[in-house]
Design an enzyme around this catalytic site. Structure first.
Site, PDB file in Angstrom:
ATOM      1  N   TRP A   1     -13.125  91.673  21.881  1.00 30.36           N
ATOM      2  CA  TRP A   1     -13.939  91.091  22.946  1.00 30.36           C
ATOM      3  C   TRP A   1     -13.237  91.409  24.268  1.00 30.36           C
ATOM      4  CZ3 TRP A   1     -18.646  89.206  23.702  1.00 30.36           C
ATOM      5  CH2 TRP A   1     -18.908  88.653  24.961  1.00 30.36           C
TER       6      TRP A   1
ATOM      7  N   PHE B   1     -12.097  90.274  30.411  1.00 31.86           N
ATOM      8  CA  PHE B   1     -11.759  90.532  29.011  1.00 31.86           C
ATOM      9  C   PHE B   1     -12.021  91.976  28.605  1.00 31.86           C
ATOM     10  CE2 PHE B   1     -11.938  85.917  28.543  1.00 31.86           C
ATOM     11  CZ  PHE B   1     -11.028  85.670  27.518  1.00 31.86           C
TER      12      PHE B   1
ATOM     13  N   ASN C   1     -23.524  82.509  17.074  1.00 35.68           N
ATOM     14  CA  ASN C   1     -22.179  82.766  17.573  1.00 35.68           C
ATOM     15  C   ASN C   1     -21.567  81.462  18.079  1.00 35.68           C
ATOM     16  OD1 ASN C   1     -19.961  84.665  18.679  1.00 35.68           O
ATOM     17  ND2 ASN C   1     -20.501  83.393  20.433  1.00 35.68           N
ATOM     18  N   GLU C   2     -20.425  81.097  17.517  1.00 34.89           N
ATOM     19  CA  GLU C   2     -19.662  79.931  17.956  1.00 34.89           C
ATOM     20  C   GLU C   2     -20.533  78.690  18.170  1.00 34.89           C
ATOM     21  OE1 GLU C   2     -16.953  80.466  21.170  1.00 34.89           O
ATOM     22  OE2 GLU C   2     -15.969  82.208  20.272  1.00 34.89           O
TER      23      GLU C   2
ATOM     24  N   GLN D   1     -24.098  87.535  29.334  1.00 32.18           N
ATOM     25  CA  GLN D   1     -22.863  87.944  29.994  1.00 32.18           C
ATOM     26  C   GLN D   1     -22.907  89.382  30.481  1.00 32.18           C
ATOM     27  OE1 GLN D   1     -20.492  86.181  26.503  1.00 32.18           O
ATOM     28  NE2 GLN D   1     -19.046  86.109  28.192  1.00 32.18           N
TER      29      GLN D   1
ATOM     30  N   GLU E   1     -14.436  88.495  17.346  1.00 33.67           N
ATOM     31  CA  GLU E   1     -13.886  88.495  18.702  1.00 33.67           C
ATOM     32  C   GLU E   1     -12.388  88.263  18.634  1.00 33.67           C
ATOM     33  OE1 GLU E   1     -15.665  85.841  21.550  1.00 33.67           O
ATOM     34  OE2 GLU E   1     -17.702  86.276  20.877  1.00 33.67           O
TER      35      GLU E   1
ATOM     36  N   GLU F   1     -18.055  85.421  32.538  1.00 34.16           N
ATOM     37  CA  GLU F   1     -17.345  84.613  31.537  1.00 34.16           C
ATOM     38  C   GLU F   1     -17.683  83.128  31.677  1.00 34.16           C
ATOM     39  OE1 GLU F   1     -15.602  85.076  28.856  1.00 34.16           O
ATOM     40  OE2 GLU F   1     -15.941  87.241  28.945  1.00 34.16           O
ATOM     41  N   TRP F   2     -18.975  82.829  31.516  1.00 34.85           N
ATOM     42  CA  TRP F   2     -19.446  81.456  31.439  1.00 34.85           C
ATOM     43  C   TRP F   2     -18.939  80.614  32.609  1.00 34.85           C
ATOM     44  CZ3 TRP F   2     -23.270  82.300  28.473  1.00 34.85           C
ATOM     45  CH2 TRP F   2     -23.172  83.138  27.359  1.00 34.85           C
TER      46      TRP F   2
ATOM     47  N   TYR G   1      -8.549  83.595  19.163  1.00 30.51           N
ATOM     48  CA  TYR G   1      -7.853  83.961  20.391  1.00 30.51           C
ATOM     49  C   TYR G   1      -6.461  83.336  20.493  1.00 30.51           C
ATOM     50  CZ  TYR G   1     -12.332  85.605  22.360  1.00 30.51           C
ATOM     51  OH  TYR G   1     -13.494  86.285  22.604  1.00 30.51           O
TER      52      TYR G   1
ATOM     53  N   HIS H   1     -26.737  83.592  20.879  1.00 28.23           N
ATOM     54  CA  HIS H   1     -25.476  83.461  21.605  1.00 28.23           C
ATOM     55  C   HIS H   1     -25.706  82.571  22.825  1.00 28.23           C
ATOM     56  CE1 HIS H   1     -21.434  85.582  22.605  1.00 28.23           C
ATOM     57  NE2 HIS H   1     -21.509  84.418  23.237  1.00 28.23           N
TER      58      HIS H   1
END
Length: 577
Positions: free
Chosen positions: A515, A531, A203-204, A43, A464, A522-523, A372, A158
């Site tokens: 974050w 952000f 991550n996630e 990113q 985040e 952003e993907w 979030y 990530h």
């Protein structure tokens, strides 16, 4: 979603000021509480074909499914391909001093460098070593005035699987990746463990498994076109099987069917967990005693509020948490998947061997949590589904709309005002920002209490938390309006207040990362969502950085100065402006 009194779970801890809101300052947290900002390799970094970096699955994915179309709104649209991202790899070190010199932020600011320096596709590259060295190795730790005195929290994975491994055996669809992942992290521990004292393995993993192998909106783009959303026969609201995260895009632009969303996400998640456990085992056996570091995993979670007080909806909310958060928390804490997943997925859910169980159980020193937003969850046991899929396995449907009727005029008012204190004892949060974030600060409190109770009260870092805002406002007013980001500042303030409440009520939260440090790629949303604390001017061809109002608020917060809301008259500007 409502909270009574001052908007938090209890009303006794934080002092109340004249407007009814609790105060929050750096001094509200202990001296050893960590504050910082986060980043991610693909990113931020750019330099996709330089310094020995090899292609990742995201390089391949963005060529097959370009996400630059929204960027045609900008001048110099050709510069917005993700190979440049925020160009952090090119602009280091000049990109960091305006943010991290004592003029802006105090010393000892922590940077969650989620592969910003250690991307798995170029850990051997010149850029990786060049970027790692200033963290602390070339800077005396005893020098508090050095602008690069950064405490790193490093995430090892990530989402950027090397394309070579994807081509060779399917990446995380194969258990072969566990050994290759161990080779990679072994090198990272060896090379950087003297400077890095906090490692995050993944991550996630929920996002990687779901969006890469169910919906196909993220790399490697496997899955099938999502099921048709449910429409309740008794409610006006439209329901969905999908509690969106990171993107408001539910499917790719063209129908596709190149995977199996009923099995592949579970296989991928299983191999991710095995890779995590192997990495933790390696670190603890070979490095932890001498390097004195800690290692953990970061999981994404939405707070799931039952749509009603019926037992069916309460159970549905619990299942929703199991299928998102518990999918990865239960194995690392208890060594097995949640009971609800074993029941509803059946033999499509892989099993851990006894040896894998032993490695997984307790495989963390801390837990990272990315929070979030929140959703209402309702039971969907009676819903008819054409195809088996991870999205429908929980038998839960989601909505952001409460049961009470709210007129369109009120909704518009709430969106404009962000968080509105409607009465002296009710704090309502139903705000849509960028399509998937609905602002509910008490959710972070609820998640902390839920984790404390269900998962043995682990040490937690909020890795985040932020509010991404769309690009439309800056199209009309260049970037001046975008930098007066009062809604984002309010978001940070309210979530920190609720986090303090959770700490007071026994949650072992030790740090908080915004974050993100900069606006970034952003993907699936490309460059249409911002952000960052730092605004990136993509249109000037130089990726000029401009601190936003939220950056100044964060600076003052960390220095324990007045945390008044920013205005257009007190923005920070680069030295050359």
């Amino acid at each position: 979603m409502e909270a009574q009194g001052n908007g938090y779970a209890n009303e006794k801890h934080l002092p109340i000021v004249g407007n009814g809101f609790p105060l929050i300052h750096r001094a509200s947290f202990t001296d050893d509480f960590v504050f910082g900002a986060a980043s991610a390799a693909f990113q931020f970094e750019g330099a996709a074909n330089e310094g020995g970096r090899g292609p990742s699955i995201w390089d391949d994915f963005t060529k097959r499914w370009p996400v630059v179309e929204p960027a045609k709104r900008f001048e110099n649209a050709e510069t917005l391909v993700p190979t440049l991202a925020s160009s952090g790899g090119h602009l280091w070190p000049p990109s960091l001093p305006p943010t991290f010199t004592p003029t802006y932020f105090p010393p000892r600011v922590c940077l969650q460098i989620t592969e910003f320096w250690l991307a798995s596709t170029h850990v051997h590259s010149d850029a990786s070593r060049r970027l790692c060295s200033p963290i602390r190795g070339d800077v005396p730790a005893s020098n508090p005035d050095h602008p690069f005195r950064i405490t790193p929290f490093v995430t090892l994975f990530h989402w950027d699987v090397p394309q070579a491994l994807e081509d060779a055996y399917g990446g995380f669809l194969s258990s072969k990746i566990v050994d290759d992942f161990c080779d990679y992290v072994d090198l990272c521990f060896w090379e950087f463990g003297d400077r890095v004292k906090h490692w995050i393995t993944l991550n996630e993993p929920w996002s990687f498994s779901k969006y890469g192998y169910v919906l196909g909106t993220n790399a490697p783009g496997r899955g099938t076109t999502a099921a048709t959303p449910l429409t309740s026969s008794t409610e006006v609201s439209t329901w969905s099987f999908e509690p969106s995260h990171r993107s408001n895009t539910s499917t790719q632009s063209e129908p596709f069917d190149n995977g199996n969303p009923a099995t592949e996400p579970y296989i991928v998640a299983h191999n991710l967990l095995l890779a995590h456990a192997a990495a933790v085992d390696l670190y603890r056996k070979n490095y932890q005693a001498c390097q004195k570091g800690k290692i953990g995993i970061t999981n994404a979670v939405h707070w799931m509020e039952p749509y009603s007080d019926s037992k069916a909806d309460i159970d549905a909310a619990e299942r929703a948490l199991d299928f998102m958060f518990g999918w990865f928390m239960d194995p690392v804490v208890n060594g097995r998947y949640p009971q609800s997943m074993r029941k509803f997925v059946g033999n499509r859910l892989p099993e851990f061997s006894h040896t894998e169980f032993e490695k997984l159980k307790g495989s963390y020193d801390f837990i990272g949590v990315n929070y979030y937003t929140a959703r209402y969850a309702a039971d969907a046991s009676n819903s008819k589904v054409e195809k088996l899929s991870y999205t429908t396995d929980p038998k839960v449907k989601y909505t952001s709309k409460p049961r009470i009727f709210i007129s369109s005029a009120v909704i518009k008012f709430l969106i404009i005002q962000s968080l509105i204190k409607l009465t002296s004892n009710t704090y309502t949060k139903v705000v849509a920002s960028n399509g998937w974030i609905y602002v509910y600060p008490q959710g972070i409190y609820e998640v902390m209490m839920y984790t404390k109770k269900k998962y043995k009260n682990p040490v937690i870092y909020i890795t985040e938390n932020e509010l991404g805002l769309g690009e439309e406002s800056s199209l009309k007013n260049r970037f001046t309006e975008a930098r007066v980001d009062e809604m984002r500042t309010n978001y940070l303030i309210d979530h920190l207040r609720c986090l303090r409440e959770a700490i007071d009520d026994g949650a072992k939260v030790k740090g908080y990362f915004v974050w993100s440090l900069f606006d970034s790629f952003e993907w699936a949303s490309g460059y249409t969502i911002r952000f960052g604390l730092i605004y990136i001017e993509y249109r000037d061809g130089k990726f000029t950085r401009y601190p936003k109002g939220s950056a100044k608020w964060y600076m003052n917060f960390l220095k324990d100065k007045d945390t008044a809301k920013p205005s257009k008259n007190n923005l920070l500007f680069p030295a050359n402006e």
